[in-house]
Motif scaffolding. Structure first.
Motif, PDB file in Angstrom:
ATOM      1  N   LEU A 203       0.851  -1.197   0.000  1.00  0.00           N
ATOM      2  CA  LEU A 203       0.000   0.000   0.000  1.00  0.00           C
ATOM      3  C   LEU A 203       0.885   1.245   0.000  1.00  0.00           C
ATOM      4  CD1 LEU A 203      -2.996  -0.884   2.337  1.00  0.00           C
ATOM      5  CD2 LEU A 203      -3.119  -0.133  -0.048  1.00  0.00           C
ATOM      6  N   GLY A 204       0.680   2.121  -0.981  1.00  0.00           N
ATOM      7  CA  GLY A 204       1.514   3.312  -1.119  1.00  0.00           C
ATOM      8  C   GLY A 204       2.792   3.056  -1.890  1.00  0.00           C
ATOM      9  N   GLY A 205       3.051   1.802  -2.262  1.00  0.00           N
ATOM     10  CA  GLY A 205       4.271   1.444  -2.987  1.00  0.00           C
ATOM     11  C   GLY A 205       4.065   1.428  -4.491  1.00  0.00           C
ATOM     12  N   PRO A 206       5.030   0.851  -5.215  1.00  0.00           N
ATOM     13  CA  PRO A 206       4.980   0.901  -6.691  1.00  0.00           C
ATOM     14  C   PRO A 206       3.789   0.177  -7.308  1.00  0.00           C
ATOM     15  CG  PRO A 206       7.160   0.231  -5.905  1.00  0.00           C
ATOM     16  CD  PRO A 206       6.262   0.233  -4.713  1.00  0.00           C
ATOM     17  N   LEU A 207       3.187  -0.769  -6.612  1.00  0.00           N
ATOM     18  CA  LEU A 207       2.065  -1.517  -7.183  1.00  0.00           C
ATOM     19  C   LEU A 207       0.706  -0.952  -6.762  1.00  0.00           C
ATOM     20  CD1 LEU A 207       3.399  -5.187  -6.766  1.00  0.00           C
ATOM     21  CD2 LEU A 207       3.635  -3.649  -8.729  1.00  0.00           C
ATOM     22  N   HIS A 208       0.728   0.109  -5.961  1.00  0.00           N
ATOM     23  CA  HIS A 208      -0.503   0.706  -5.439  1.00  0.00           C
ATOM     24  C   HIS A 208      -1.301   1.395  -6.543  1.00  0.00           C
ATOM     25  CE1 HIS A 208      -2.787   2.981  -2.237  1.00  0.00           C
ATOM     26  NE2 HIS A 208      -2.984   3.784  -3.271  1.00  0.00           N
ATOM     27  N   VAL A 209      -2.605   1.090  -6.605  1.00  0.00           N
ATOM     28  CA  VAL A 209      -3.497   1.779  -7.536  1.00  0.00           C
ATOM     29  C   VAL A 209      -4.455   2.697  -6.779  1.00  0.00           C
ATOM     30  CG1 VAL A 209      -5.325   1.488  -9.266  1.00  0.00           C
ATOM     31  CG2 VAL A 209      -3.345  -0.047  -9.265  1.00  0.00           C
ATOM     32  N   ARG A 224      -0.634 -11.425 -15.420  1.00  0.00           N
ATOM     33  CA  ARG A 224      -0.737 -12.241 -16.629  1.00  0.00           C
ATOM     34  C   ARG A 224      -1.125 -11.418 -17.844  1.00  0.00           C
ATOM     35  NH1 ARG A 224      -4.836 -15.907 -13.456  1.00  0.00           N
ATOM     36  NH2 ARG A 224      -4.949 -13.890 -12.419  1.00  0.00           N
ATOM     37  N   PHE A 225      -1.774 -10.260 -17.590  1.00  0.00           N
ATOM     38  CA  PHE A 225      -2.262  -9.421 -18.687  1.00  0.00           C
ATOM     39  C   PHE A 225      -1.894  -7.962 -18.401  1.00  0.00           C
ATOM     40  CE2 PHE A 225      -5.131 -13.045 -18.331  1.00  0.00           C
ATOM     41  CZ  PHE A 225      -5.130 -13.516 -19.624  1.00  0.00           C
ATOM     42  N   PRO A 226      -1.748  -7.142 -19.454  1.00  0.00           N
ATOM     43  CA  PRO A 226      -1.493  -5.716 -19.235  1.00  0.00           C
ATOM     44  C   PRO A 226      -2.629  -5.096 -18.425  1.00  0.00           C
ATOM     45  CG  PRO A 226      -1.076  -6.298 -21.530  1.00  0.00           C
ATOM     46  CD  PRO A 226      -1.733  -7.491 -20.890  1.00  0.00           C
ATOM     47  N   GLY A 227      -2.300  -4.532 -17.278  1.00  0.00           N
ATOM     48  CA  GLY A 227      -3.302  -3.877 -16.453  1.00  0.00           C
ATOM     49  C   GLY A 227      -4.026  -4.799 -15.492  1.00  0.00           C
ATOM     50  N   GLU A 228      -3.612  -6.061 -15.365  1.00  0.00           N
ATOM     51  CA  GLU A 228      -4.242  -6.933 -14.365  1.00  0.00           C
ATOM     52  C   GLU A 228      -4.145  -6.278 -12.983  1.00  0.00           C
ATOM     53  OE1 GLU A 228      -2.785 -10.979 -14.116  1.00  0.00           O
ATOM     54  OE2 GLU A 228      -3.739 -11.290 -12.165  1.00  0.00           O
ATOM     55  N   THR A 229      -5.275  -6.238 -12.280  1.00  0.00           N
ATOM     56  CA  THR A 229      -5.325  -5.566 -10.977  1.00  0.00           C
ATOM     57  C   THR A 229      -6.193  -6.374 -10.018  1.00  0.00           C
ATOM     58  OG1 THR A 229      -5.225  -3.476 -12.196  1.00  0.00           O
ATOM     59  CG2 THR A 229      -5.698  -3.332  -9.850  1.00  0.00           C
ATOM     60  N   ARG A 264     -10.200   3.681 -19.030  1.00  0.00           N
ATOM     61  CA  ARG A 264      -9.485   4.857 -19.537  1.00  0.00           C
ATOM     62  C   ARG A 264      -8.022   4.543 -19.849  1.00  0.00           C
ATOM     63  NH1 ARG A 264     -12.988   7.704 -15.760  1.00  0.00           N
ATOM     64  NH2 ARG A 264     -11.532   7.322 -14.060  1.00  0.00           N
ATOM     65  N   ALA A 265      -7.366   3.772 -18.977  1.00  0.00           N
ATOM     66  CA  ALA A 265      -5.916   3.564 -19.121  1.00  0.00           C
ATOM     67  C   ALA A 265      -5.574   2.563 -20.217  1.00  0.00           C
ATOM     68  CB  ALA A 265      -5.319   3.100 -17.781  1.00  0.00           C
ATOM     69  N   ALA A 318       1.862  -0.507 -15.190  1.00  0.00           N
ATOM     70  CA  ALA A 318       0.397  -0.589 -15.219  1.00  0.00           C
ATOM     71  C   ALA A 318      -0.210   0.199 -14.058  1.00  0.00           C
ATOM     72  CB  ALA A 318      -0.044  -2.053 -15.168  1.00  0.00           C
ATOM     73  N   SER A 319       0.375   0.053 -12.872  1.00  0.00           N
ATOM     74  CA  SER A 319      -0.184   0.758 -11.710  1.00  0.00           C
ATOM     75  C   SER A 319      -0.058   2.272 -11.886  1.00  0.00           C
ATOM     76  CB  SER A 319       0.503   0.287 -10.428  1.00  0.00           C
ATOM     77  OG  SER A 319       1.893   0.565 -10.487  1.00  0.00           O
ATOM     78  N   ALA A 320       1.035   2.722 -12.491  1.00  0.00           N
ATOM     79  CA  ALA A 320       1.191   4.167 -12.728  1.00  0.00           C
ATOM     80  C   ALA A 320       0.122   4.664 -13.703  1.00  0.00           C
ATOM     81  CB  ALA A 320       2.590   4.465 -13.265  1.00  0.00           C
ATOM     82  N   LEU A 321      -0.129   3.887 -14.763  1.00  0.00           N
ATOM     83  CA  LEU A 321      -1.179   4.263 -15.720  1.00  0.00           C
ATOM     84  C   LEU A 321      -2.544   4.302 -15.029  1.00  0.00           C
ATOM     85  CD1 LEU A 321      -0.068   2.075 -18.790  1.00  0.00           C
ATOM     86  CD2 LEU A 321      -0.067   4.594 -18.680  1.00  0.00           C
TER      87      LEU A 321
END
Lengths: 326, 326
Positions: A203-209, A224-229, A264-265, A318-321
């Motif tokens: 939480l709050g790190g590079p993978l945080h959305v 496994r896929f672009p944008g998997e969350t 959107r992303a 992906a998380s940044a997008l």
């Protein structure tokens, strides 16, 4: 209700596949002739659950969410005699791997709205929360029924994600055994809960959305896929069906917010939404989550030959997008 | 040659995924601008193998089959220093599961014909045999090179099967370790060879499609897709690259015959063709085969959630359709 589905086991590879001819009969419905719209209740089997306007009549108009048996069911309860259920796993005949066994199970469809909406993110939040409560209630039903060991709730949105009807809907398929891949993953989650520590660390790190009071939205370490969350409860809980009514409201907001970000992303992709929850009567340390899998890449000979998936977007990209798409 | 590919390991699920941003840059080529046609040799990297007219010049016209490094490679050899190769598995750093490791490996493309043909079944038999010999020769090359543990040869025909170029082509991806799913299957094949007994029992039986002197064409006991069919050598052999030149001619005829049957029986489907062969330096009882996977069904939330595949056609129905389509 034509040819009964069967499990086929391949002793050469150890693979088990469900063969279900009825599913091949699924029609592709043009939008103007939608069997899932209000007023078309006679085109589906009788409802097993509905959230309705007080005074409205079952299997008629007046519903917000309606759950019906799948007319093109991959598995069915009527393919075996009732005596099967007196025998517990692993001694039930369909549980052992062998050449053929009946395709026992249940398949249900959640009609998520009476009007012809095709995107879950566009439902009102109240409506989306009703859908989430209907998932929970059917999981509770089958858990309490006692005949099934596991049920998968999932949603396919868009034809590239496998949807054959565009009206907002989701599905439940329940089985009298736990699929091997699910059993393996549940096994990997313990001892202790690896998810609890991971959520706190990320939480709050590079993978945080995103996050809410009760939920974390994170990209997984090996998507496994672009944008998997993934959406995970911050407080440890193995079973999705333990969800309370207020948490369902909050979860609806979180999931709809995530789907809007993904839209959107990643250029409005088709996606699968999957509830990963512990098998019924599971006693170990699992931690439930919802996975959103945008389907912008395809599987080809490499993936089917090796089981190795190739993704084209790093999870921290992906998380940044997704953060920027809020 | 942009961002280096990486393996990412997920300790939560035990899953390992290859992240390769360069593959996302693959263009979709219109037919009139095909980089795989004769005369366009400058649009691909320099060839590593070609079957050529005597006197023709490398990387110019005059070839029948041409093999080049993949310009949009999922894995690469240059992402690690040469000192890596002095360390044997399982101590090579990229072999251990951990958070990140370089995407080491090779990716090659087989340009199967100089003219713009899109269907392998339409190549001349001599030409198809050359393609098969080129697969064999590149597998022999990487086996003898010694740095890789495993290579997958595969062919995607049709966009629904994941092909981004329609000109007849196939691919090889080699890795310094054996993918877990492959290792599991190889393990399941022994002790003794389960395939040898199965082939003998099924020839002429309900799963029989066709046969030649050296090869059996059978539907598998648990097919993943409608019309999935396997071609296996009748005589026990673990490695595809042991194939002799005369057997390559016979195999070309058998595979083209099968693809013509699949085309007629299943309405011209896109398909994946996969060579299942033992890992390099494997000493156990594997039995190679070619799998043809027609891609008429899609994967959705159920399959990604549970790992369980649902097919709509029983193998004995598929084999009857394929026999009738001869």
């Amino acid at each position: 209700m034509g040819v009964a589905p069967e499990w086929r086991f391949d002793p050469l590879t150890g693979r088990r596949v469900l063969i279900s001819p009825d599913r091949g009969d699924r029609p592709i419905h043009p939008t103007g002739d939608c069997p899932f719209c209000e007023g078309h209740e006679a085109e589906t089997p009788p409802e097993v659950l509905a959230f309705r306007t007080p005074g409205s009549i079952p299997n008629g108009p007046g519903w917000r969410v309606r759950v019906v048996p799948n007319r093109y069911a991959a598995v069915r309860l009527d393919v075996v005699g009732t005596d099967l259920w007196s025998v517990l796993p692993p001694h039930r005949p369909e549980v052992r791997p062998h050449g053929r066994s009946p395709g026992v199970g249940v398949a249900e469809v959640f009609l998520e709205c009476p009007h012809h909406e095709t995107a879950f993110r566009n439902l009102s939040q109240t409506h989306a929360a009703d859908v989430i409560r209907s998932w929970r209630d059917r999981l509770r039903h089958w858990r309490d029924d006692g005949r099934l060991a596991f049920a998968q709730v999932f949603k396919n949105e868009g034809s590239a994600a496998g949807a054959s009807v565009d009206h907002c809907h989701s599905q439940l398929i329940g089985l009298p055994f736990v699929p091997p891949a699910v059993a393996d993953e549940v096994q990997a989650a313990g001892p202790g809960c690896v998810f609890c520590g991971w959520i706190a660390a990320e939480l709050g790190g590079p993978l945080h959305v995103a996050e809410s009071d009760a939920f974390a939205v994170l990209c997984p370490p090996a998507p496994r896929f672009p944008g998997e969350t993934w959406v995970l409860p911050k407080v440890h809980e193995a079973a999705f069906e333990a969800l309370g009514d207020p948490e369902a409201d909050e979860l609806a907001s979180v999931v709809q917010g995530l789907l809007a970000r993904v839209h959107r992303a990643f250029d409005g992709p088709a996606f699968n939404l999957i509830i990963k929850s512990a098998p019924f009567r599971h006693a170990g340390p699992y931690h439930w989550r919802i996975e959103v899998l945008p389907r912008t890449t395809s599987t080809a000979g490499w993936e089917w030959g090796t089981g190795v998936l190739i993704n084209t977007v790093f999870p921290e990209q992906a998380s940044a997008l997704l953060r920027a798409a809020g």
